[in-house]
Scaffold this motif. Structure first.
Motif, mmCIF file in Angstrom:
data_model
loop_
_atom_site.group_PDB
_atom_site.id
_atom_site.type_symbol
_atom_site.label_atom_id
_atom_site.label_comp_id
_atom_site.label_asym_id
_atom_site.label_seq_id
_atom_site.Cartn_x
_atom_site.Cartn_y
_atom_site.Cartn_z
ATOM 1 N N GLY A 71 39.218 7.078 18.367
ATOM 2 C CA GLY A 71 37.998 5.836 17.514
ATOM 3 C C GLY A 71 36.664 6.057 17.539
ATOM 4 O O GLY A 71 36.204 5.761 16.593
ATOM 5 N N CYS A 72 36.385 7.676 18.030
ATOM 6 C CA CYS A 72 35.117 7.654 17.118
ATOM 7 C C CYS A 72 35.536 8.856 16.075
ATOM 8 O O CYS A 72 34.528 8.459 15.069
ATOM 9 N N LEU A 73 36.406 9.618 16.366
ATOM 10 C CA LEU A 73 36.571 10.270 15.017
ATOM 11 C C LEU A 73 37.074 9.371 13.641
ATOM 12 O O LEU A 73 36.170 9.555 12.471
ATOM 13 N N LEU A 74 37.659 7.839 13.665
ATOM 14 C CA LEU A 74 38.100 7.072 13.112
ATOM 15 C C LEU A 74 36.932 6.067 12.264
ATOM 16 O O LEU A 74 36.796 4.790 11.960
ATOM 17 N N HIS A 75 35.478 5.828 13.388
ATOM 18 C CA HIS A 75 34.773 4.926 12.979
ATOM 19 C C HIS A 75 34.051 4.582 11.738
ATOM 20 O O HIS A 75 33.342 3.330 11.154
ATOM 21 N N ASP A 76 33.864 5.835 11.269
ATOM 22 C CA ASP A 76 33.639 5.522 9.463
ATOM 23 C C ASP A 76 34.488 5.288 8.631
ATOM 24 O O ASP A 76 34.478 5.192 7.487
ATOM 25 N N ALA A 77 35.710 5.333 9.295
ATOM 26 C CA ALA A 77 36.986 4.994 8.046
ATOM 27 C C ALA A 77 37.094 4.285 7.032
ATOM 28 O O ALA A 77 37.348 4.374 5.615
ATOM 29 N N SER A 78 36.450 2.810 7.482
ATOM 30 C CA SER A 78 36.319 2.153 6.704
ATOM 31 C C SER A 78 35.363 2.540 4.814
ATOM 32 O O SER A 78 35.349 2.225 4.354
ATOM 33 N N GLU A 79 34.746 3.431 5.506
ATOM 34 C CA GLU A 79 33.736 4.408 4.453
ATOM 35 C C GLU A 79 34.342 4.925 3.471
ATOM 36 O O GLU A 79 34.456 4.571 1.777
ATOM 37 N N SER A 80 35.956 4.877 3.582
ATOM 38 C CA SER A 80 36.230 6.220 2.763
ATOM 39 C C SER A 80 36.820 4.593 1.891
ATOM 40 O O SER A 80 37.407 5.652 0.393
ATOM 41 N N ILE A 99 32.967 -7.590 5.135
ATOM 42 C CA ILE A 99 33.877 -6.507 4.288
ATOM 43 C C ILE A 99 33.905 -5.566 5.564
ATOM 44 O O ILE A 99 35.069 -5.083 5.637
ATOM 45 N N GLU A 100 32.923 -4.922 5.812
ATOM 46 C CA GLU A 100 33.262 -3.367 6.527
ATOM 47 C C GLU A 100 33.942 -3.895 7.937
ATOM 48 O O GLU A 100 34.721 -2.976 8.083
ATOM 49 N N GLU A 101 33.185 -5.293 8.637
ATOM 50 C CA GLU A 101 33.926 -4.770 10.325
ATOM 51 C C GLU A 101 35.183 -4.972 9.804
ATOM 52 O O GLU A 101 36.329 -4.995 10.318
ATOM 53 N N LYS A 102 35.838 -6.818 8.881
ATOM 54 C CA LYS A 102 37.243 -6.367 7.993
ATOM 55 C C LYS A 102 37.829 -5.444 8.358
ATOM 56 O O LYS A 102 38.729 -5.677 8.823
ATOM 57 N N LEU A 103 37.576 -4.602 7.288
ATOM 58 C CA LEU A 103 38.669 -2.963 6.978
ATOM 59 C C LEU A 103 38.323 -2.498 8.139
ATOM 60 O O LEU A 103 40.227 -1.945 8.572
ATOM 61 N N GLN A 104 37.408 -2.139 8.594
ATOM 62 C CA GLN A 104 37.259 -1.188 9.977
ATOM 63 C C GLN A 104 38.410 -2.219 11.452
ATOM 64 O O GLN A 104 38.890 -1.263 11.881
#
Length: 187
Positions: A71-80, A99-104
């Protein structure tokens, strides 16, 4: 005008209507390794990918579960897929948050983290804030929190080549994904 972005792996990705199967770790790792933290206001280039790797290492060193480490590794994955906004701007754009919460949530679900407990989410958030503090202290000579948050390991915030960050991100993901899938099969 199209409603999709073209990813590094040549996927037509629809950020507002994401399809789980279009999520690729290679796209996430590549994009985050080229995306700068703090909107580029650091003393040198420091990527979101590096930040994510440090978050993983902090969580691992704290003895958090492999799920929290992933989860820590992927916590900003939506930013990609949707980029990022600075915290003051993001707080004032509730639609971006939606939008960010849905995608994450879809990304976490795709990688087996859709059922994170509140305690696990809190651990991820604490690690993220810890790294934010020490990144700003090192890269901008600014203290975000007083007192300084607990840090379990020293992190190297020096500038790295994006390809090495991308490769390390994928290697960590592969190791954690394998460990998490083994654990699920044995439960």
């Amino acid at each position: 005008m199209s409603d999709y972005i073209l990813t590094y792996s040549k996927i037509k990705f629809f950020p507002l209507e994401p399809v789980k199967e279009d999520i690729k770790i290679e796209d996430i790792a590549h994009s985050l390794s080229l995306m700068t933290r703090a909107n580029g206001h650091c003393s040198h280039f420091y990527s979101v990918g590096q930040h994510s790797i440090h978050c993983y290492k902090e969580a691992k060193n704290r003895g958090y579960s492999e799920r929290v480490q992933l989860g820590c590794l992927l916590h900003d994955a939506s930013e990609s897929y949707i980029s990022d906004l600075t915290r003051p701007v993001k707080r004032n754009l509730p639609q971006y948050f939606t939008i960010e919460e849905k995608l994450q949530r879809i990304i976490y679900d795709y990688f087996g983290l859709g059922d994170l407990l509140d305690e696990e989410r809190k651990q991820i958030e604490d690690v993220d804030d810890t790294l934010l503090h020490y990144e700003f202290e090192t890269l901008m000579d600014f203290h975000m929190f007083d007192p300084s948050p607990y840090k379990s390991v020293e992190h190297d915030f020096s500038q790295r080549d994006f390809t090495s960050v991308e490769k390390e991100f994928i290697a960590i993901f592969n190791g954690l994904n394998y460990a998490c899938s083994l654990r699920i099969r044995h439960e």
